[in-house]
Design a protein around this motif. Structure first.
Motif, PDB file in Angstrom:
ATOM      1  N   ARG A 314     -10.600   5.524 -13.721  1.00 50.80           N
ATOM      2  CA  ARG A 314      -9.280   5.560 -13.084  1.00 50.80           C
ATOM      3  C   ARG A 314      -8.169   5.813 -14.109  1.00 50.80           C
ATOM      4  O   ARG A 314      -7.154   6.436 -13.802  1.00 50.80           O
ATOM      5  CB  ARG A 314      -9.034   4.231 -12.362  1.00 50.80           C
ATOM      6  CG  ARG A 314      -7.820   4.217 -11.447  1.00 50.80           C
ATOM      7  CD  ARG A 314      -7.680   2.841 -10.799  1.00 50.80           C
ATOM      8  NE  ARG A 314      -6.559   2.774  -9.886  1.00 50.80           N
ATOM      9  CZ  ARG A 314      -6.599   3.016  -8.592  1.00 50.80           C
ATOM     10  NH1 ARG A 314      -7.744   3.369  -8.046  1.00 50.80           N
ATOM     11  NH2 ARG A 314      -5.525   2.924  -7.837  1.00 50.80           N
ATOM     12  N   LYS A 332       0.045   7.085  -6.812  1.00 52.42           N
ATOM     13  CA  LYS A 332      -0.875   6.564  -5.802  1.00 52.42           C
ATOM     14  C   LYS A 332      -1.441   7.710  -4.961  1.00 52.42           C
ATOM     15  O   LYS A 332      -2.632   7.729  -4.631  1.00 52.42           O
ATOM     16  CB  LYS A 332      -0.150   5.567  -4.902  1.00 52.42           C
ATOM     17  CG  LYS A 332      -1.043   4.909  -3.862  1.00 52.42           C
ATOM     18  CD  LYS A 332      -0.272   3.892  -3.038  1.00 52.42           C
ATOM     19  CE  LYS A 332      -1.166   3.244  -1.976  1.00 52.42           C
ATOM     20  NZ  LYS A 332      -0.405   2.271  -1.149  1.00 52.42           N
ATOM     21  N   TYR A 335      -4.167   9.480  -6.890  1.00 55.24           N
ATOM     22  CA  TYR A 335      -5.414   8.715  -6.876  1.00 55.24           C
ATOM     23  C   TYR A 335      -6.152   8.900  -5.548  1.00 55.24           C
ATOM     24  O   TYR A 335      -7.374   9.094  -5.515  1.00 55.24           O
ATOM     25  CB  TYR A 335      -5.134   7.227  -7.085  1.00 55.24           C
ATOM     26  CG  TYR A 335      -4.714   6.845  -8.482  1.00 55.24           C
ATOM     27  CD1 TYR A 335      -4.521   7.799  -9.480  1.00 55.24           C
ATOM     28  CD2 TYR A 335      -4.504   5.513  -8.827  1.00 55.24           C
ATOM     29  CE1 TYR A 335      -4.130   7.447 -10.759  1.00 55.24           C
ATOM     30  CE2 TYR A 335      -4.123   5.142 -10.114  1.00 55.24           C
ATOM     31  CZ  TYR A 335      -3.933   6.111 -11.073  1.00 55.24           C
ATOM     32  OH  TYR A 335      -3.539   5.757 -12.342  1.00 55.24           O
ATOM     33  N   GLN A 336      -5.394   8.841  -4.446  1.00 55.56           N
ATOM     34  CA  GLN A 336      -6.024   8.950  -3.130  1.00 55.56           C
ATOM     35  C   GLN A 336      -6.573  10.357  -2.883  1.00 55.56           C
ATOM     36  O   GLN A 336      -7.647  10.522  -2.317  1.00 55.56           O
ATOM     37  CB  GLN A 336      -5.017   8.559  -2.050  1.00 55.56           C
ATOM     38  CG  GLN A 336      -4.655   7.077  -2.090  1.00 55.56           C
ATOM     39  CD  GLN A 336      -3.503   6.725  -1.171  1.00 55.56           C
ATOM     40  OE1 GLN A 336      -2.632   7.567  -0.899  1.00 55.56           O
ATOM     41  NE2 GLN A 336      -3.466   5.491  -0.708  1.00 55.56           N
TER      42      GLN A 336
END
Length: 381
Positions: A314, A332, A335-336
């Motif tokens: 990550r 975010k 990441y998704q």
């Protein structure tokens, strides 16, 4: 069920003398009768396209006609399309691929700008792709699928006429951009990904029988003046499995790098094969990298192989964002989006998500990124 099936076909002398251009008058004649239906017209298209192809190349449309397809809106003569493109003027060339060239054209009688795709007359496979495209786009209609306006089958000519997409392909705006070209912002990228996924969802879940696109890639995603995406180039489309079947077996075709592992290895094709290809394109959208790039160091030439170890860390996700974004993206959301791509790129087809689930995830990303991105931009100013 096979989308393109071949059988032996004995041509008579009368058939040999027939010209493909008679298909236009034939359909007009059918339309003049009370018994006219779309199946009659499409059957005429199939016969006219097949007539000059020879025995083994004849393609039968009966299976497709059963499912209530309708013929394209217009059947053009070669002269009409030559006039529309100024005799296929090279200056009007807007694209070129394995199956032929695409020209920008103008139809005077309808005051319409169109894309005219002239297939390679020397390609044996071209006749099959031509009919596949006509039949598929006669079966399906969706805002995220390109609209087929009509076709021409005069003599050996195989020409398709589509709505003109003002912003070209996704590839034109994403990969190998010249220094003076503005890159796509994050929100537009997510909207394009969502729309392309919705097009696949329609093919997989709404079309009956389901249709496997089979050649999903950035150059086959066209963009209109508002950057809304539409899938194009259905020459390799295949009817999906029906009944108790879980796959269709076919000759492996498509573009290297985008094909799912199980399809490339066994020729077994499912809708999950399209999901894998979508994952590749989503990764291209996020990273701005080509799926195969020989200008990169050896360990980075294959996009998927380069990304797989990064998916596990990550802390390295931001290294995968397109540098041309210059950090203007919601972390975010990045990441998704990478999580969705990683799920689509699973080696085992059974572990990949359904395209409907992908659409749901991308709808959320496309809606929420507006607010987050604007906050990021404000922080930079």
């Amino acid at each position: 069920m096979r989308f393109l099936s071949c059988c032996r076909f004995k041509r008579t002398d009368k058939m040999k003398k027939s010209s493909l251009k008679t298909s236009k008058s034939s359909i007009q004649e059918i339309k003049g009768t009370k018994k006219y239906d779309d199946g009659d017209a499409l059957s005429t298209i199939s016969r006219s396209v097949s007539m000059n192809a020879g025995g083994k190349q004849r393609i039968i449309a009966e299976d497709v006609i059963k499912h209530g397809v309708r013929p394209p809106a217009e059947i053009f003569t070669f002269r009409e399309l030559a006039n529309a493109t100024e005799n296929f003027n090279p200056e009007l060339l807007v694209g070129e691929g394995g199956f032929g060239r695409v020209y920008k054209g103008y139809l005077k009688k309808t005051n319409q700008v169109v894309a005219v795709k002239q297939l390679d007359r020397n390609g044996v496979q071209g006749n099959r792709e031509f009919l596949a495209e006509v039949l598929t786009l006669s079966m399906v209609h969706h805002p995220n699928l390109v609209n087929l306006i009509g076709y021409c089958a005069d003599g050996r000519q195989r020409i398709l006429v589509y709505e003109y997409m003002h912003n070209g392909s996704l590839e034109d705006h994403l990969l190998d951009l010249p220094p003076n070209k503005k890159p796509l912002d994050w929100h537009t990228r997510m909207q394009i990904a969502r729309g392309a996924a919705q097009g696949l969802e329609y093919l997989h879940d709404t079309a009956h029988p389901p249709i496997i696109f089979r050649d999903f890639k950035a150059s086959n995603i066209l963009l209109d003046e508002n950057f809304n995406p539409k899938l194009s180039d259905f020459g390799l489309a295949k009817l999906g499995p029906t009944g108790e079947q879980d796959h269709v077996s076919t000759r492996v075709m498509g573009t290297y790098g985008y094909c799912a592992p199980e399809y490339a290895q066994t020729g077994q094709l499912t809708t999950k094969s399209d999901v894998y290809s979508f994952g590749v394109v989503l990764l291209e959208i996020i990273t701005g990298r080509r799926v195969i790039d020989n200008t990169k160091p050896p360990e980075e030439e294959n996009l998927v192989d380069w990304a797989k170890p990064l998916f596990k860390d990550r802390g390295k996700f931001t290294l995968m964002a397109d540098p041309l974004l210059k950090g203007k993206y919601p972390v975010k959301g990045l990441y998704q989006a990478l999580a969705v791509a990683a799920m689509c790129l699973q080696e085992e087809a059974s572990t990949r998500p359904l395209i409907g689930d992908v659409v749901t995830a991308l709808e959320y990303l496309a809606i929420t990124t507006d607010e987050v991105t604007s906050e990021t931009d404000t922080g930079d100013k």
